[in-house]
Design a protein around this motif. Structure first.
Motif, PDB file in Angstrom:
ATOM      1  N   SER A 249      -6.844  -5.243   5.148  1.00 55.49           N
ATOM      2  CA  SER A 249      -7.813  -5.439   4.073  1.00 55.49           C
ATOM      3  C   SER A 249      -7.906  -4.140   3.278  1.00 55.49           C
ATOM      4  O   SER A 249      -7.986  -3.054   3.854  1.00 55.49           O
ATOM      5  CB  SER A 249      -9.187  -5.803   4.646  1.00 55.49           C
ATOM      6  OG  SER A 249     -10.137  -5.912   3.614  1.00 55.49           O
ATOM      7  N   PHE A 250      -7.885  -4.272   1.949  1.00 62.38           N
ATOM      8  CA  PHE A 250      -7.970  -3.120   1.060  1.00 62.38           C
ATOM      9  C   PHE A 250      -8.955  -3.451  -0.052  1.00 62.38           C
ATOM     10  O   PHE A 250      -8.799  -4.452  -0.744  1.00 62.38           O
ATOM     11  CB  PHE A 250      -6.593  -2.792   0.483  1.00 62.38           C
ATOM     12  CG  PHE A 250      -6.571  -1.571  -0.400  1.00 62.38           C
ATOM     13  CD1 PHE A 250      -6.768  -0.306   0.136  1.00 62.38           C
ATOM     14  CD2 PHE A 250      -6.335  -1.691  -1.751  1.00 62.38           C
ATOM     15  CE1 PHE A 250      -6.742   0.820  -0.675  1.00 62.38           C
ATOM     16  CE2 PHE A 250      -6.306  -0.561  -2.572  1.00 62.38           C
ATOM     17  CZ  PHE A 250      -6.505   0.692  -2.029  1.00 62.38           C
ATOM     18  N   THR A 251      -9.973  -2.612  -0.193  1.00 60.79           N
ATOM     19  CA  THR A 251     -10.999  -2.832  -1.214  1.00 60.79           C
ATOM     20  C   THR A 251     -10.473  -2.418  -2.585  1.00 60.79           C
ATOM     21  O   THR A 251      -9.834  -1.379  -2.726  1.00 60.79           O
ATOM     22  CB  THR A 251     -12.274  -2.037  -0.869  1.00 60.79           C
ATOM     23  OG1 THR A 251     -12.752  -2.503   0.392  1.00 60.79           O
ATOM     24  CG2 THR A 251     -13.354  -2.229  -1.915  1.00 60.79           C
TER      25      THR A 251
ATOM     26  N   ILE B  63      -2.806  -7.629  -8.875  1.00 58.72           N
ATOM     27  CA  ILE B  63      -3.956  -6.748  -9.050  1.00 58.72           C
ATOM     28  C   ILE B  63      -3.603  -5.401  -8.426  1.00 58.72           C
ATOM     29  O   ILE B  63      -3.151  -5.340  -7.283  1.00 58.72           O
ATOM     30  CB  ILE B  63      -5.215  -7.323  -8.354  1.00 58.72           C
ATOM     31  CG1 ILE B  63      -5.537  -8.713  -8.894  1.00 58.72           C
ATOM     32  CG2 ILE B  63      -6.397  -6.383  -8.530  1.00 58.72           C
ATOM     33  CD1 ILE B  63      -6.606  -9.441  -8.101  1.00 58.72           C
ATOM     34  N   ARG B  64      -3.823  -4.327  -9.193  1.00 59.64           N
ATOM     35  CA  ARG B  64      -3.548  -2.973  -8.706  1.00 59.64           C
ATOM     36  C   ARG B  64      -4.839  -2.156  -8.741  1.00 59.64           C
ATOM     37  O   ARG B  64      -5.621  -2.260  -9.668  1.00 59.64           O
ATOM     38  CB  ARG B  64      -2.506  -2.292  -9.584  1.00 59.64           C
ATOM     39  CG  ARG B  64      -1.133  -2.868  -9.445  1.00 59.64           C
ATOM     40  CD  ARG B  64      -0.125  -2.111 -10.308  1.00 59.64           C
ATOM     41  NE  ARG B  64       1.182  -2.706 -10.213  1.00 59.64           N
ATOM     42  CZ  ARG B  64       1.631  -3.687 -10.978  1.00 59.64           C
ATOM     43  NH1 ARG B  64       0.858  -4.182 -11.916  1.00 59.64           N
ATOM     44  NH2 ARG B  64       2.830  -4.183 -10.818  1.00 59.64           N
ATOM     45  N   ASP B  65      -5.003  -1.332  -7.736  1.00 57.96           N
ATOM     46  CA  ASP B  65      -6.155  -0.441  -7.697  1.00 57.96           C
ATOM     47  C   ASP B  65      -5.857   0.697  -6.727  1.00 57.96           C
ATOM     48  O   ASP B  65      -4.971   0.584  -5.879  1.00 57.96           O
ATOM     49  CB  ASP B  65      -7.405  -1.195  -7.258  1.00 57.96           C
ATOM     50  CG  ASP B  65      -8.694  -0.547  -7.727  1.00 57.96           C
ATOM     51  OD1 ASP B  65      -8.636   0.571  -8.281  1.00 57.96           O
ATOM     52  OD2 ASP B  65      -9.752  -1.147  -7.538  1.00 57.96           O
TER      53      ASP B  65
ATOM     54  N   LEU C 126      -4.822   5.918  -1.653  1.00 55.41           N
ATOM     55  CA  LEU C 126      -3.990   4.737  -1.445  1.00 55.41           C
ATOM     56  C   LEU C 126      -3.975   3.911  -2.712  1.00 55.41           C
ATOM     57  O   LEU C 126      -5.023   3.671  -3.312  1.00 55.41           O
ATOM     58  CB  LEU C 126      -4.540   3.874  -0.306  1.00 55.41           C
ATOM     59  CG  LEU C 126      -4.031   4.173   1.098  1.00 55.41           C
ATOM     60  CD1 LEU C 126      -4.547   5.499   1.580  1.00 55.41           C
ATOM     61  CD2 LEU C 126      -4.426   3.066   2.032  1.00 55.41           C
ATOM     62  N   ARG C 127      -2.798   3.482  -3.114  1.00 56.17           N
ATOM     63  CA  ARG C 127      -2.656   2.571  -4.252  1.00 56.17           C
ATOM     64  C   ARG C 127      -2.222   1.221  -3.697  1.00 56.17           C
ATOM     65  O   ARG C 127      -1.220   1.118  -2.993  1.00 56.17           O
ATOM     66  CB  ARG C 127      -1.622   3.088  -5.248  1.00 56.17           C
ATOM     67  CG  ARG C 127      -1.421   2.132  -6.429  1.00 56.17           C
ATOM     68  CD  ARG C 127      -0.385   2.631  -7.405  1.00 56.17           C
ATOM     69  NE  ARG C 127      -0.801   3.901  -7.950  1.00 56.17           N
ATOM     70  CZ  ARG C 127       0.037   4.923  -8.167  1.00 56.17           C
ATOM     71  NH1 ARG C 127       1.311   4.820  -7.877  1.00 56.17           N
ATOM     72  NH2 ARG C 127      -0.425   6.045  -8.680  1.00 56.17           N
ATOM     73  N   GLY C 128      -2.998   0.215  -4.000  1.00 53.92           N
ATOM     74  CA  GLY C 128      -2.695  -1.123  -3.526  1.00 53.92           C
ATOM     75  C   GLY C 128      -2.226  -2.014  -4.660  1.00 53.92           C
ATOM     76  O   GLY C 128      -2.779  -1.978  -5.761  1.00 53.92           O
TER      77      GLY C 128
ATOM     78  N   LEU D  65       0.847  -1.188   0.000  1.00 50.32           N
ATOM     79  CA  LEU D  65       0.000   0.000   0.000  1.00 50.32           C
ATOM     80  C   LEU D  65       0.883   1.239   0.000  1.00 50.32           C
ATOM     81  O   LEU D  65       1.797   1.355   0.819  1.00 50.32           O
ATOM     82  CB  LEU D  65      -0.915   0.017   1.224  1.00 50.32           C
ATOM     83  CG  LEU D  65      -1.955  -1.089   1.285  1.00 50.32           C
ATOM     84  CD1 LEU D  65      -2.658  -1.084   2.632  1.00 50.32           C
ATOM     85  CD2 LEU D  65      -2.962  -0.933   0.162  1.00 50.32           C
ATOM     86  N   GLU D  66       0.593   2.133  -0.935  1.00 49.76           N
ATOM     87  CA  GLU D  66       1.329   3.380  -1.036  1.00 49.76           C
ATOM     88  C   GLU D  66       0.344   4.541  -0.952  1.00 49.76           C
ATOM     89  O   GLU D  66      -0.722   4.487  -1.564  1.00 49.76           O
ATOM     90  CB  GLU D  66       2.042   3.488  -2.379  1.00 49.76           C
ATOM     91  CG  GLU D  66       3.034   2.387  -2.669  1.00 49.76           C
ATOM     92  CD  GLU D  66       3.511   2.487  -4.105  1.00 49.76           C
ATOM     93  OE1 GLU D  66       4.503   3.202  -4.340  1.00 49.76           O
ATOM     94  OE2 GLU D  66       2.872   1.872  -4.974  1.00 49.76           O
ATOM     95  N   ILE D  67       0.704   5.563  -0.230  1.00 48.74           N
ATOM     96  CA  ILE D  67      -0.071   6.791  -0.257  1.00 48.74           C
ATOM     97  C   ILE D  67       0.561   7.641  -1.347  1.00 48.74           C
ATOM     98  O   ILE D  67       1.737   8.011  -1.254  1.00 48.74           O
ATOM     99  CB  ILE D  67      -0.065   7.502   1.100  1.00 48.74           C
ATOM    100  CG1 ILE D  67      -0.731   6.610   2.148  1.00 48.74           C
ATOM    101  CG2 ILE D  67      -0.764   8.851   0.997  1.00 48.74           C
ATOM    102  CD1 ILE D  67      -0.706   7.146   3.554  1.00 48.74           C
ATOM    103  N   VAL D  68      -0.224   7.923  -2.394  1.00 47.74           N
ATOM    104  CA  VAL D  68       0.348   8.573  -3.563  1.00 47.74           C
ATOM    105  C   VAL D  68       0.063  10.069  -3.633  1.00 47.74           C
ATOM    106  O   VAL D  68       0.813  10.804  -4.286  1.00 47.74           O
ATOM    107  CB  VAL D  68      -0.094   7.891  -4.872  1.00 47.74           C
ATOM    108  CG1 VAL D  68       0.479   6.488  -4.953  1.00 47.74           C
ATOM    109  CG2 VAL D  68      -1.598   7.851  -5.019  1.00 47.74           C
ATOM    110  N   ASN D  69      -1.002  10.532  -2.983  1.00 51.49           N
ATOM    111  CA  ASN D  69      -1.331  11.947  -3.069  1.00 51.49           C
ATOM    112  C   ASN D  69      -2.583  12.233  -2.248  1.00 51.49           C
ATOM    113  O   ASN D  69      -3.225  11.323  -1.754  1.00 51.49           O
ATOM    114  CB  ASN D  69      -1.565  12.367  -4.523  1.00 51.49           C
ATOM    115  CG  ASN D  69      -1.150  13.802  -4.778  1.00 51.49           C
ATOM    116  OD1 ASN D  69      -1.017  14.607  -3.870  1.00 51.49           O
ATOM    117  ND2 ASN D  69      -0.921  14.118  -6.054  1.00 51.49           N
TER     118      ASN D  69
END
Length: 146
Positions: free
Chosen positions: A104-106, A48-50, A36-38, A12-16
């Motif tokens: 958990s990340f949706t 899977i990226r979202d 958040l980018r997962g 998980l990255e916080i991108v902006n």
């Protein structure tokens, strides 16, 4: 923030911030949503990226503080209580130098059959300290906007 076990991983990255600094009403939490980018990799190697705007800057600070309290031994667990249920985080002391972490990340925008990337892993104290340091850096990079 990388979480992994023997079968899968979730990065998980916080991108902006979700909206630009000059958008939104002043003194509104709308200006403090973080994207958040997962990146989830399952046991078969499927990646899977979202992205999802599901964490406030104040919640990031609360997560960081909660993990510091856990590491200090003041409490033996931390459970997130974020405004949006798309990112869930809990951690608990298992034994000395070991913590069980559940994340958990949706994934709302993918065409995959997987709706939530869920992962449980074990972290050592050293790994928990590294996570806290990473979160401290993110808190500085993404402060509350007034």
């Amino acid at each position: 923030m990388l979480f992994k076990n023997d079968e899968a991983s979730l990065n998980l990255e916080i991108v902006n911030y979700e909206i630009s600094e000059d958008s939104g009403a002043p003194d509104s939490d709308d200006r403090n949503w973080l994207v958040l980018r997962g990146t989830y990799t399952d046991e078969d190697g499927l990646v899977i990226r979202d992205s999802n705007s599901c964490l406030l800057t104040s919640e990031l600070k609360g997560l960081t503080a909660g993990l510091k309290v856990l590491k200090a031994g003041i409490r033996n667990s931390y459970d997130s209580d974020f405004s949006e249920p798309y990112f869930l985080f809990s951690a608990r002391t298992e034994v000395e130098d070991r913590y069980i972490v559940d994340v958990s990340f949706t994934l709302p925008n993918t065409m995959e059959d997987l709706e939530n990337a869920e992962l449980s892993c074990v972290m050592t104290t050293t790994e928990l300290i590294s996570l806290i340091d990473e979160l401290d850096t993110l808190c500085k990079k993404f402060p509350d906007r007034k």
